[in-house]
Design an enzyme around this catalytic site. Structure first.
Site, PDB file in Angstrom:
ATOM      1  N   ARG A  45      44.583  23.913  18.971  1.00  0.00           N
ATOM      2  CA  ARG A  45      43.191  24.350  18.938  1.00  0.00           C
ATOM      3  C   ARG A  45      42.715  24.555  17.501  1.00  0.00           C
ATOM      4  O   ARG A  45      43.514  24.847  16.604  1.00  0.00           O
ATOM      5  CB  ARG A  45      43.031  25.638  19.746  1.00  0.00           C
ATOM      6  CG  ARG A  45      43.079  25.417  21.264  1.00  0.00           C
ATOM      7  CD  ARG A  45      42.771  26.706  22.006  1.00  0.00           C
ATOM      8  NE  ARG A  45      42.447  26.454  23.406  1.00  0.00           N
ATOM      9  CZ  ARG A  45      43.339  26.402  24.397  1.00  0.00           C
ATOM     10  NH1 ARG A  45      44.622  26.577  24.118  1.00  0.00           N
ATOM     11  NH2 ARG A  45      42.956  26.178  25.634  1.00  0.00           N
ATOM     12  N   THR A  93      41.441  29.998  27.562  1.00  0.00           N
ATOM     13  CA  THR A  93      42.338  28.953  28.044  1.00  0.00           C
ATOM     14  C   THR A  93      41.509  27.928  28.800  1.00  0.00           C
ATOM     15  O   THR A  93      40.357  28.191  29.149  1.00  0.00           O
ATOM     16  CB  THR A  93      43.449  29.534  28.947  1.00  0.00           C
ATOM     17  OG1 THR A  93      44.417  28.521  29.248  1.00  0.00           O
ATOM     18  CG2 THR A  93      42.869  30.095  30.244  1.00  0.00           C
ATOM     19  N   GLU A 131      47.272  17.500  23.726  1.00  0.00           N
ATOM     20  CA  GLU A 131      46.088  17.756  24.540  1.00  0.00           C
ATOM     21  C   GLU A 131      45.076  18.565  23.749  1.00  0.00           C
ATOM     22  O   GLU A 131      45.404  19.253  22.788  1.00  0.00           O
ATOM     23  CB  GLU A 131      46.472  18.487  25.834  1.00  0.00           C
ATOM     24  CG  GLU A 131      47.039  19.877  25.648  1.00  0.00           C
ATOM     25  CD  GLU A 131      47.385  20.555  26.965  1.00  0.00           C
ATOM     26  OE1 GLU A 131      47.633  19.846  27.965  1.00  0.00           O
ATOM     27  OE2 GLU A 131      47.386  21.796  27.001  1.00  0.00           O
ATOM     28  N   GLY A 190      53.931  25.526  30.411  1.00  0.00           N
ATOM     29  CA  GLY A 190      54.245  26.272  29.207  1.00  0.00           C
ATOM     30  C   GLY A 190      54.397  27.761  29.418  1.00  0.00           C
ATOM     31  O   GLY A 190      55.461  28.324  29.228  1.00  0.00           O
ATOM     32  N   HIS A 191      53.316  28.423  29.855  1.00  0.00           N
ATOM     33  CA  HIS A 191      53.321  29.889  29.893  1.00  0.00           C
ATOM     34  C   HIS A 191      54.412  30.429  30.810  1.00  0.00           C
ATOM     35  O   HIS A 191      55.231  31.267  30.402  1.00  0.00           O
ATOM     36  CB  HIS A 191      51.956  30.415  30.347  1.00  0.00           C
ATOM     37  CG  HIS A 191      51.891  31.900  30.430  1.00  0.00           C
ATOM     38  ND1 HIS A 191      51.494  32.689  29.370  1.00  0.00           N
ATOM     39  CD2 HIS A 191      52.197  32.755  31.439  1.00  0.00           C
ATOM     40  CE1 HIS A 191      51.561  33.974  29.731  1.00  0.00           C
ATOM     41  NE2 HIS A 191      51.979  34.033  30.977  1.00  0.00           N
ATOM     42  N   HIS A 249      48.717  23.589  34.701  1.00  0.00           N
ATOM     43  CA  HIS A 249      48.010  24.856  34.507  1.00  0.00           C
ATOM     44  C   HIS A 249      48.471  25.869  35.547  1.00  0.00           C
ATOM     45  O   HIS A 249      48.237  25.708  36.748  1.00  0.00           O
ATOM     46  CB  HIS A 249      46.487  24.736  34.567  1.00  0.00           C
ATOM     47  CG  HIS A 249      45.801  25.812  33.767  1.00  0.00           C
ATOM     48  ND1 HIS A 249      45.510  25.690  32.431  1.00  0.00           N
ATOM     49  CD2 HIS A 249      45.400  27.060  34.108  1.00  0.00           C
ATOM     50  CE1 HIS A 249      44.934  26.797  31.986  1.00  0.00           C
ATOM     51  NE2 HIS A 249      44.868  27.642  32.987  1.00  0.00           N
ATOM     52  N   ASP A 250      49.137  26.905  35.056  1.00  0.00           N
ATOM     53  CA  ASP A 250      49.638  28.024  35.870  1.00  0.00           C
ATOM     54  C   ASP A 250      50.688  27.603  36.886  1.00  0.00           C
ATOM     55  O   ASP A 250      50.904  28.298  37.891  1.00  0.00           O
ATOM     56  CB  ASP A 250      48.484  28.755  36.571  1.00  0.00           C
ATOM     57  CG  ASP A 250      47.653  29.583  35.605  1.00  0.00           C
ATOM     58  OD1 ASP A 250      48.170  29.916  34.527  1.00  0.00           O
ATOM     59  OD2 ASP A 250      46.489  29.884  35.913  1.00  0.00           O
ATOM     60  N   HIS A 298      47.905  29.180  18.206  1.00  0.00           N
ATOM     61  CA  HIS A 298      49.327  28.962  18.531  1.00  0.00           C
ATOM     62  C   HIS A 298      49.839  27.743  17.777  1.00  0.00           C
ATOM     63  O   HIS A 298      50.402  27.883  16.698  1.00  0.00           O
ATOM     64  CB  HIS A 298      49.560  28.867  20.041  1.00  0.00           C
ATOM     65  CG  HIS A 298      48.471  28.242  20.839  1.00  0.00           C
ATOM     66  ND1 HIS A 298      48.060  26.936  20.667  1.00  0.00           N
ATOM     67  CD2 HIS A 298      47.704  28.741  21.857  1.00  0.00           C
ATOM     68  CE1 HIS A 298      47.096  26.658  21.529  1.00  0.00           C
ATOM     69  NE2 HIS A 298      46.844  27.723  22.265  1.00  0.00           N
ATOM     70  N   HIS A 333      48.980  21.745  22.188  1.00  0.00           N
ATOM     71  CA  HIS A 333      47.519  21.835  22.292  1.00  0.00           C
ATOM     72  C   HIS A 333      47.019  22.506  21.012  1.00  0.00           C
ATOM     73  O   HIS A 333      46.876  23.733  20.952  1.00  0.00           O
ATOM     74  CB  HIS A 333      47.127  22.646  23.522  1.00  0.00           C
ATOM     75  CG  HIS A 333      45.656  22.648  23.809  1.00  0.00           C
ATOM     76  ND1 HIS A 333      45.153  22.754  25.087  1.00  0.00           N
ATOM     77  CD2 HIS A 333      44.577  22.574  22.995  1.00  0.00           C
ATOM     78  CE1 HIS A 333      43.825  22.741  25.041  1.00  0.00           C
ATOM     79  NE2 HIS A 333      43.456  22.640  23.774  1.00  0.00           N
ATOM     80  N   ASN A 383      55.136  22.620  27.520  1.00  0.00           N
ATOM     81  CA  ASN A 383      54.064  22.985  26.597  1.00  0.00           C
ATOM     82  C   ASN A 383      54.584  24.068  25.649  1.00  0.00           C
ATOM     83  O   ASN A 383      55.068  25.118  26.097  1.00  0.00           O
ATOM     84  CB  ASN A 383      52.857  23.480  27.390  1.00  0.00           C
ATOM     85  CG  ASN A 383      51.641  23.705  26.528  1.00  0.00           C
ATOM     86  OD1 ASN A 383      51.726  24.354  25.489  1.00  0.00           O
ATOM     87  ND2 ASN A 383      50.498  23.192  26.947  1.00  0.00           N
TER      88      ASN A 383
END
Length: 257
Positions: free
Chosen positions: A45, A104, A74, A227-228, A204-205, A50, A43, A7
């Site tokens: 938004r 998020t 996404e 990603g993060h 996610h995470d 971002h 993603h 991501n």
């Protein structure tokens, strides 16, 4: 093998903090793919915090020159996602029920409530030749409904698992039992999805310590979107090395019985 889709949101967030646009999202996309990742996720938004519109199209152009690489876009299908899908025709769209101003993504679809409005969106995406994945909580009873609305796969929302894993690492007294309970629910949800004819993704995470146990418990997993944590690890070890480390974590999970 489970596909690692990186991501790019946090790369874009870093780029956006500089008026000179350093560094281009496509630069890191190329590094990521050269290091062995098999997919890229964006993603976009509505507030462009971002990923920005030009990123969506530039990454799409890059992927055209990379056979076998998948592009996953996404986002909320009732915001701007369909506009991008109609123009780019990504391999996959992951539909996420987040509000425009939401910090998020923090929950999956409630298909008792959302099925009727999702069906025409899913039908349009599939007519475009796009695989459709629904962002879902780890609730086994919901998986059959995901198939009934026309989805091809689901992405398990893994933040509750990641939180349990972090608690386990903090040596809390009840942590080991908690993580086993949470993993069992995710494994049951993955199995229910497969029994409904769906592919299973996760995201996610996720990070290096928690990725291997999740893959081992839920395999086969078609894709993990990360990603993060990967971007944060890349600040310490370099982007290519971080991609290698996440691929190794995936491979270790797949080897576990």
């Amino acid at each position: 093998m489970t596909r690692l889709s990186v991501n790019l949101n946090k790369v874009a967030l870093l780029r956006n903090s500089c008026t000179l646009g350093i560094s281009a999202v496509t630069d890191f996309s190329a590094i990521t793919l050269d290091a062995g990742a098999r997919g890229l996720t964006v993603h976009p938004r509505p507030d462009e915090r971002h990923i920005r519109p030009h990123d969506v199209f530039e990454v799409a152009e890059l992927i055209k020159s990379r056979p076998g690489i998948e592009y996953n876009i996404e986002g909320n299908p009732f915001e701007n996602l369909l506009e991008y899908a109609r123009k780019v025709h990504p391999h996959q769209c992951t539909l996420v029920p987040d509000d425009p101003g939401q910090f998020t993504s923090d929950h999956g679809w409630d298909l008792l409530k959302d099925a009727a409005r999702l069906k025409p969106v899913i039908a349009e995406l599939k007519a475009l030749g796009v695989r459709v994945s629904l962002f879902m909580d780890a609730e086994p009873d919901q998986m059959k409904r995901a198939a009934e609305v026309g989805a091809d796969c689901i992405e398990l929302y893994t933040e509750p698992y990641a939180a349990a894993h972090a608690l386990c690492n903090s040596a809390a007294a009840h942590a080991a039992g908690k993580i086993a309970e949470v993993l069992a629910r995710f494994a049951a949800s993955a199995q229910a999805a497969r029994e409904a004819g769906l592919l299973v993704n996760a995201g996610h995470d996720l990070n290096i310590p928690n990725l291997t146990p999740l893959i081992a418990a839920c395999k086969p997993v078609a894709e993990v979107s990360i990603g993060h944590a990967l971007t944060a690890d890349a600040l310490k070890m370099g982007f290519a090395a971080a991609v290698h480390a996440y691929i190794a974590a995936i491979e270790q999970g797949e080897r576990k019985s």
